[in-house]
Design a protein around this motif. Structure first.
Motif, short mmCIF file in Angstrom:
data_model
loop_
_atom_site.label_atom_id
_atom_site.label_comp_id
_atom_site.label_asym_id
_atom_site.label_seq_id
_atom_site.Cartn_x
_atom_site.Cartn_y
_atom_site.Cartn_z
N PHE A 99 0.85 -1.20 0.00
CA PHE A 99 0.00 0.00 0.00
C PHE A 99 0.88 1.25 0.00
O PHE A 99 0.64 2.20 -0.74
CB PHE A 99 -0.95 -0.01 1.21
N SER A 100 1.94 1.22 0.81
CA SER A 100 2.81 2.41 0.86
C SER A 100 3.55 2.59 -0.46
O SER A 100 3.77 3.71 -0.90
CB SER A 100 3.77 2.33 2.06
N TRP A 101 3.91 1.50 -1.14
CA TRP A 101 4.54 1.64 -2.47
C TRP A 101 3.55 2.26 -3.45
O TRP A 101 3.93 3.08 -4.28
CB TRP A 101 4.99 0.28 -3.03
N ARG A 102 2.29 1.85 -3.33
CA ARG A 102 1.28 2.41 -4.26
C ARG A 102 1.11 3.91 -4.00
O ARG A 102 0.91 4.69 -4.93
CB ARG A 102 -0.06 1.68 -4.15
N LEU A 103 1.18 4.29 -2.73
CA LEU A 103 1.05 5.73 -2.42
C LEU A 103 2.18 6.51 -3.08
O LEU A 103 2.03 7.66 -3.43
CB LEU A 103 1.06 5.97 -0.90
N ARG A 104 3.32 5.84 -3.23
CA ARG A 104 4.46 6.52 -3.85
C ARG A 104 4.46 6.41 -5.38
O ARG A 104 5.37 6.88 -6.03
CB ARG A 104 5.78 5.96 -3.30
N GLY A 105 3.45 5.72 -5.95
CA GLY A 105 3.33 5.72 -7.40
C GLY A 105 3.35 4.37 -8.09
O GLY A 105 3.07 4.28 -9.29
N ASP A 106 3.70 3.30 -7.38
CA ASP A 106 3.63 1.97 -8.01
C ASP A 106 2.18 1.64 -8.32
O ASP A 106 1.27 2.11 -7.67
CB ASP A 106 4.17 0.91 -7.04
N THR A 107 1.98 0.74 -9.33
CA THR A 107 0.61 0.32 -9.61
C THR A 107 0.38 -1.08 -9.05
O THR A 107 1.33 -1.84 -8.82
CB THR A 107 0.32 0.30 -11.13
N SER A 307 -9.02 3.16 -3.34
CA SER A 307 -7.72 2.76 -2.78
C SER A 307 -6.65 2.65 -3.86
O SER A 307 -5.47 2.87 -3.59
CB SER A 307 -7.81 1.41 -2.07
N LEU A 308 -7.06 2.24 -5.07
CA LEU A 308 -6.10 2.08 -6.17
C LEU A 308 -5.90 3.38 -6.95
O LEU A 308 -5.12 3.42 -7.90
CB LEU A 308 -6.56 0.98 -7.14
N LYS A 309 -6.63 4.40 -6.58
CA LYS A 309 -6.60 5.69 -7.29
C LYS A 309 -6.96 5.52 -8.77
O LYS A 309 -6.33 6.07 -9.65
CB LYS A 309 -5.23 6.37 -7.13
#
Ligand code: NIG
Ligand code: FE
Length: 420
Positions: A99-107, A307-309
């Motif tokens: 989740f924290s990686w996704r917040l930083r831009g990972d998909t 959550s996935l933006k």
């Protein structure tokens, strides 16, 4: 005999429609706006079943309050219990790092392709004993009930082998028997492709169809079968093969469809007569029209998109094109670690532009239909189970207005109060 009257409800939201079969069929299109509100309403419950519904003065002229436990719902709204019709509630471990990686831009898909994602949850779920999975699931069910959920659907899919798929489904069977909440189980064997099966997806499907599925059927561990039809997971053709085999074995069908990439999962759901197609963020116009015609319920999971933006599914367009829409949380350790009905309502109203009446229909009678239970739950009607919730406020309009806050005050399951 267990006897209860709920009286003086400022709004008694029956979710019953006017057409004769509305108590047992999902509502489509404009029908979704009709939640059948009775002002100053009352409900009579005997032995867990609703025996009368109407205006309080009429009901009290026919039923003597002295013979009943009485709940005074003055200044409160009374609704059918919510049905969370799409969850993955039994899993080991967590994926907070992802989740924290996704917040930083990972998909989501890039993490999956690097060997993370569902594979991580599979590893953790295989390591948990049946007993642990039951206790983990129990805690999650209790949290769901606090939000007024009285029936929940739960999927396997974090085993991807014989033992763990069965263990997940067994955990749900045990919890269904031990807990007041009802659980409807779905076999989601083809939820992901583990690294050792990359390029051998058909072989994996053969194993699921020929080895695991018959055991699930024989032991009556699931009512539905489901597959993750997605680019780099299972193709439309592979999904068709799996779902047809499941249908032949007597399972009802669900499909994770058109979530990230438009593959044609919606069209496939219509072709196969699936009960629901779920996610649908990328569903095509034709897919949506096919689902409306075939009567496939569009199960939308907006907290996942949040959550996935990602862009939300086109719920407004689906309803305007005469689809039956259901809303569910999708609680799972990866794309959506939330069972929050208040958040689901907020996002559906504010971002997806659904009316509160449509949202309530989507969380009650349509969600009940999505789990094949519309004949017994999902509306407050004579003969149905007394699964009922009472809000702290007098109107359904407080549900989106009190943004993100739980306003469910009382939960009644099978005629008994489970939360005060
Ligand atoms: O419905 N999309 C596939 N399955 C789940 C996510 C599962 C996971 O990431 O663990 C879903 O979003
Ligand atoms: Fe899901």
């Amino acid at each position: 005999m267990n006897k209860l009257i709920i009286k003086n409800a400022t709004e008694l939201v029956t979710c019953k429609g006017n057409a004769p079969n509305h108590g047992s069929a999902p509502k489509k299109g404009t029908e979704m706006s009709d939640v059948g509100i009775i002002k100053n309403g009352a409900v009579v419950i005997e032995d867990g079943i609703i025996v009368a519904v109407g205006a309080t003065n009429e009901i009290l002229s026919k039923f003597d309050e002295k013979n009943y436990e009485v709940i005074d719902a003055a200044n409160k709204a009374v609704l059918p219990g919510f049905v969370d019709s799409h969850t993955h509630l039994i899993f080991g471990g967590y994926r907070a790092d992802e989740f924290s990686w996704r917040l930083r831009g990972d998909t989501y898909m890039s993490i999956m392709e690097r060997g993370g994602g569902i594979t991580n949850s599979v590893r953790a779920t295989r390591e948990e004993s049946l007993e642990n999975l039951v206790e983990i699931g129990r805690k999650r069910l209790h949290k769901m009930m606090q939000f007024g959920v009285t029936t929940v659907e739960g999927k396997s899919g974090y085993g991807l082998d014989m033992d763990t798929e069965i263990k997940q489904l067994e955990a749900m069977k045990i919890l269904d028997a031990e807990e007041p909440i009802d659980i409807v189980s779905t076999f989601l064997g083809p939820h992901s492709v583990l690294p050792e099966y990359k390029g051998k997806e058909d072989e994996f499907l053969d194993f699921m169809i020929n080895n695991v599925m018959p055991v699930v059927k024989e032991r009556n561990l699931a009512e539905f079968a489901d597959i993750f039809c997605e680019k780099n997971v299972f193709t439309v053709d592979q999904s068709r093969r799996f779902l047809k085999a499941a249908k032949d074995m007597g399972f009802k069908l669900k499909i994770h469809a058109d979530e990230i990439v438009q593959l044609g999962g919606a069209e496939l759901a219509a072709e196969l007569g699936a009960v629901s197609a779920d996610h649908l963020l990328q569903a095509s116009d034709k897919g949506i029209q096919d689902m409306a015609k075939a009567g496939v319920i569009c199960s939308l999971l907006p907290i996942t998109a949040f959550s996935l933006k990602e862009e939300y599914a086109r719920g407004r367009y689906m309803i305007d094109n005469n689809c039956a829409v259901a809303l569910a949380t999708d609680l799972n350790p990866g794309s959506c670690f939330s069972n929050s009905i208040p958040l689901l309502i907020a996002v559906s109203a504010i971002q997806m532009k659904l009316s509160i009446e449509e949202i309530i229909t989507a969380l009650t009678i349509n969600a009940a239909a999505a789990v094949n239970r519309a004949d017994s739950i999902g509306s407050i009607e004579v003969g149905k189970k007394a699964d009922i919730i009472i809000l702290e406020y007098p109107s359904i309009h407080f549900l989106p207005y009190h943004v993100g806050v739980n306003i469910v005050e009382t939960v009644i399951k099978n005629g008994k109060i489970v939360k005060l």
